[in-house]
Design a protein around this motif. Sequence first.
Motif, mmCIF file in Angstrom:
data_model
loop_
_atom_site.group_PDB
_atom_site.id
_atom_site.type_symbol
_atom_site.label_atom_id
_atom_site.label_comp_id
_atom_site.label_asym_id
_atom_site.label_seq_id
_atom_site.Cartn_x
_atom_site.Cartn_y
_atom_site.Cartn_z
ATOM 1 N N GLY A 392 1.417 40.046 12.185
ATOM 2 C CA GLY A 392 1.404 39.893 10.736
ATOM 3 C C GLY A 392 1.334 41.189 9.970
ATOM 4 N N GLU A 393 1.563 42.346 10.633
ATOM 5 C CA GLU A 393 1.429 43.639 9.969
ATOM 6 C C GLU A 393 2.769 44.336 9.752
ATOM 7 O OE1 GLU A 393 -3.033 44.634 11.775
ATOM 8 O OE2 GLU A 393 -1.284 45.784 12.452
ATOM 9 N N GLY A 394 3.863 43.637 9.955
ATOM 10 C CA GLY A 394 5.163 44.242 9.737
ATOM 11 C C GLY A 394 6.122 43.912 10.855
ATOM 12 N N PRO A 395 7.421 44.152 10.630
ATOM 13 C CA PRO A 395 8.432 43.728 11.600
ATOM 14 C C PRO A 395 8.512 44.646 12.820
ATOM 15 C CG PRO A 395 9.461 44.835 9.756
ATOM 16 C CD PRO A 395 8.007 44.728 9.414
ATOM 17 N N THR A 396 8.940 44.087 13.911
ATOM 18 C CA THR A 396 9.298 44.828 15.120
ATOM 19 C C THR A 396 10.568 44.207 15.687
ATOM 20 O OG1 THR A 396 7.920 43.395 16.496
ATOM 21 C CG2 THR A 396 6.925 45.451 15.742
ATOM 22 N N ARG A 456 23.125 46.780 13.814
ATOM 23 C CA ARG A 456 23.097 45.897 12.637
ATOM 24 C C ARG A 456 21.691 45.372 12.380
ATOM 25 N NH1 ARG A 456 28.025 44.073 14.983
ATOM 26 N NH2 ARG A 456 26.911 42.359 16.016
ATOM 27 N N THR A 457 20.993 45.008 13.437
ATOM 28 C CA THR A 457 19.644 44.454 13.283
ATOM 29 C C THR A 457 18.694 45.488 12.692
ATOM 30 O OG1 THR A 457 20.036 43.013 15.188
ATOM 31 C CG2 THR A 457 17.749 43.350 14.502
ATOM 32 N N ASP A 462 15.363 48.044 8.443
ATOM 33 C CA ASP A 462 14.838 49.326 7.946
ATOM 34 C C ASP A 462 14.867 49.328 6.430
ATOM 35 O OD1 ASP A 462 14.292 50.426 10.396
ATOM 36 O OD2 ASP A 462 16.162 51.569 10.541
ATOM 37 N N GLY A 463 13.725 49.636 5.841
ATOM 38 C CA GLY A 463 13.641 49.717 4.389
ATOM 39 C C GLY A 463 13.367 51.139 3.951
ATOM 40 N N GLU A 464 12.599 51.279 2.875
ATOM 41 C CA GLU A 464 12.283 52.605 2.363
ATOM 42 C C GLU A 464 11.168 53.262 3.165
ATOM 43 O OE1 GLU A 464 11.370 52.269 -1.715
ATOM 44 O OE2 GLU A 464 13.393 51.630 -2.325
ATOM 45 N N GLY A 465 10.402 52.490 3.906
ATOM 46 C CA GLY A 465 9.304 53.046 4.683
ATOM 47 C C GLY A 465 9.763 53.565 6.036
ATOM 48 N N PRO A 466 8.837 53.709 6.961
ATOM 49 C CA PRO A 466 9.194 54.206 8.302
ATOM 50 C C PRO A 466 10.160 53.254 8.995
ATOM 51 C CG PRO A 466 6.807 54.217 7.949
ATOM 52 C CD PRO A 466 7.398 53.449 6.821
ATOM 53 N N ALA A 492 20.586 54.934 11.925
ATOM 54 C CA ALA A 492 19.750 55.870 11.169
ATOM 55 C C ALA A 492 20.486 57.158 10.843
ATOM 56 C CB ALA A 492 18.462 56.163 11.935
ATOM 57 N N LYS A 493 21.610 57.066 10.143
ATOM 58 C CA LYS A 493 22.406 58.230 9.801
ATOM 59 C C LYS A 493 21.645 59.229 8.926
ATOM 60 C CE LYS A 493 26.528 57.609 11.638
ATOM 61 N NZ LYS A 493 27.123 58.606 12.556
ATOM 62 N N LEU A 494 20.624 58.759 8.204
ATOM 63 C CA LEU A 494 19.873 59.647 7.328
ATOM 64 C C LEU A 494 18.972 60.593 8.106
ATOM 65 C CD1 LEU A 494 18.893 57.196 4.467
ATOM 66 C CD2 LEU A 494 20.746 58.864 4.511
#
Length: 669
Positions: A392-396, A456-457, A462-466, A492-494
Amino acid sequence: MPEPAPRLDALAQAATVHLMAADGDGAHGTESAMWGSGFFVAPGWVLTCAHVLRPYLARDRARTFAVRGTDLNDGIPVTARLAHWLIGDHERPVLPPEEDLALVRLLDETVEHECVWLADRAVRPFGDVVAYGYRPDENESSAGAKPWSADAEINVRDDGTGLRFKPDIAFPKGVSGGPLLDPRTGAVVGLIKSRRRERDGGMAVATLALRQFGDAYREVTAAHDRWHGTAPRVITGDNWIDEQQRLPGMERRPGPDQWTPKDRRAALGLLARLPAPGAAPSVAKIVRKVRGRRPPGAVPALLTWRDGHGLLYDSALPEDALTFLHYLRLVAAYVHSRGGDARRLEEWVAERLREDDRVHLHALVTDARLPDGLLPGPGGPDRAAVPYPGPGEGPTVTVLLDPVISVTPARFHWQIWVDHGDPQGEYDTELAAEDYSGEGFLPGELVQALRAPLGRTLHRLDGEGPPVPLEFALPAEHFDTQVHRWRFDDIAKLYATERLGTQRRVVLRDLARRADPDNPDWHDRWQSITAARALAPARVPERDSRPQARHFQKLPHTVIPVMCRPAGRGVGRDAMRLALGSGHGVVLWHIEGHATRGCQDTCEDLHAGVEQLLGRLGSVAELPDRIRHLRQDISSGRDDRHWAEPLALLYDDPRRPLPPEDTMPADSP
């Protein structure tokens, strides 16, 4: 053989005791009053053989008993209790030498007594020794026991810490557990294990085996060194170190350029007051820096600063003082670099250095600097680590790599699962993509097969965070798969670096555990390690030993097994299997390490680096991101991080079970 110095002989006799049933013990009448011998190694601590106590304590380890000696408490027995023993298999009729040790604690801490001097050198003695103990006194009542001593010779070294006596001495009943004094150095180097029935000779255990007690060894040797550091004269009026100064080889007064027994006493007393080094690699690296090479032969476990001091000798005779002062200066620097206080040690080193008139060599000590591998990492502690998400603390994202049955070489089916980690529980795990090839993929084909669906997944999550953490679940025999080195150009091209392990937190999980998600050992260890704020590494298997189940089972729940070996072959495969079977959820290993041969310098680099890494953690959840930082540093050219490049991490959270295996019938062509 050389005769023991009379005063050292008296000191050894005074420290030797025998063990017996306590007065008023209901079993006293049915047991031999004398169980066996032992000797004081530190205030309130008696060392003996475990087999001496096992017949009487097997059913009740908390049972109290008595310790008595001619020079102890005016001959009046003192109540004691077993503190620790090394017995692994209680059903084994004969204990091997490495398990036949026990530490006994007096319950009355006010009793004054003598203590032996334990060698700081990691010696497995060979040659002449003097044996001490107690034997039943046939001329008295059943409660009688009298001191015994004899000259003996050790002429065989067994594997590990076992020793054998030359068969020209008969050991009487009752002396098992008594000390063995080296008459050349004035140090106790072993204890009597057993006699041979109806024959002369017997077996012994080197005191080197004491290190297997781990934390108890650290506690006892620190108490030993602090006590001897006060130059006590409690029973005979003599002192061990003063008598060692008078031994052959020390007849002429050593000059200030030599390291004497009195120097050793002062140094070890100060080292015993410092924070423990935490793990062997720190000690080994400092010793290697001082000596300029690895110590000859197999290096035993290094658990204390005392152990490192003992590695600086090339013989039992006096050595150059600058070697030891150099070591002490580096130890002080290490302690200071971790926020500790080593001022008393530094002041003593400076004072002792002034006594040495070789001023042109003093810079060896005054300019001593820690090796790069032990320096606090630049920017390391200040760089924030992102905790790994729990339930419940974020996606994996989890990639399941399931081997095709009975296919050689190995081929894998793959599935990509998403755990959205929503705190409100609005989402469940999601199967994002799956292999429909039927025949699976070779390891070298997996990167290309996963590139598009996994890309794609990850891009979707991936959002603005880590970046979202990435898990690979596969069987333990394939844990050396180089997933952290995989390059996905479309991901992760950025980010400036392109390897998976530099972009995001990459961990491994055990695919076999999806069949037993409720394993209590796994859950218990995970609960403890996630609550811990201080973590320590454990070198597995221990140097020059085979992995054993009891070792992994006994490891504290806040300890992380570390291997300088691959996990999929040789000894490392056995060690990983035992670690998983004992419930360990966090393990570190070298995917390209040595499978069979002995440890090399690179092994010490890895263990030292891991120790430093764990020392920076606020919690185990920071570990995956700390490793990502190291990989980023390596990618940017940091040479001092090279030890971490082949490092793999098992981070297997039982609170987030893997998707269960699909047991539905499958269509077949």
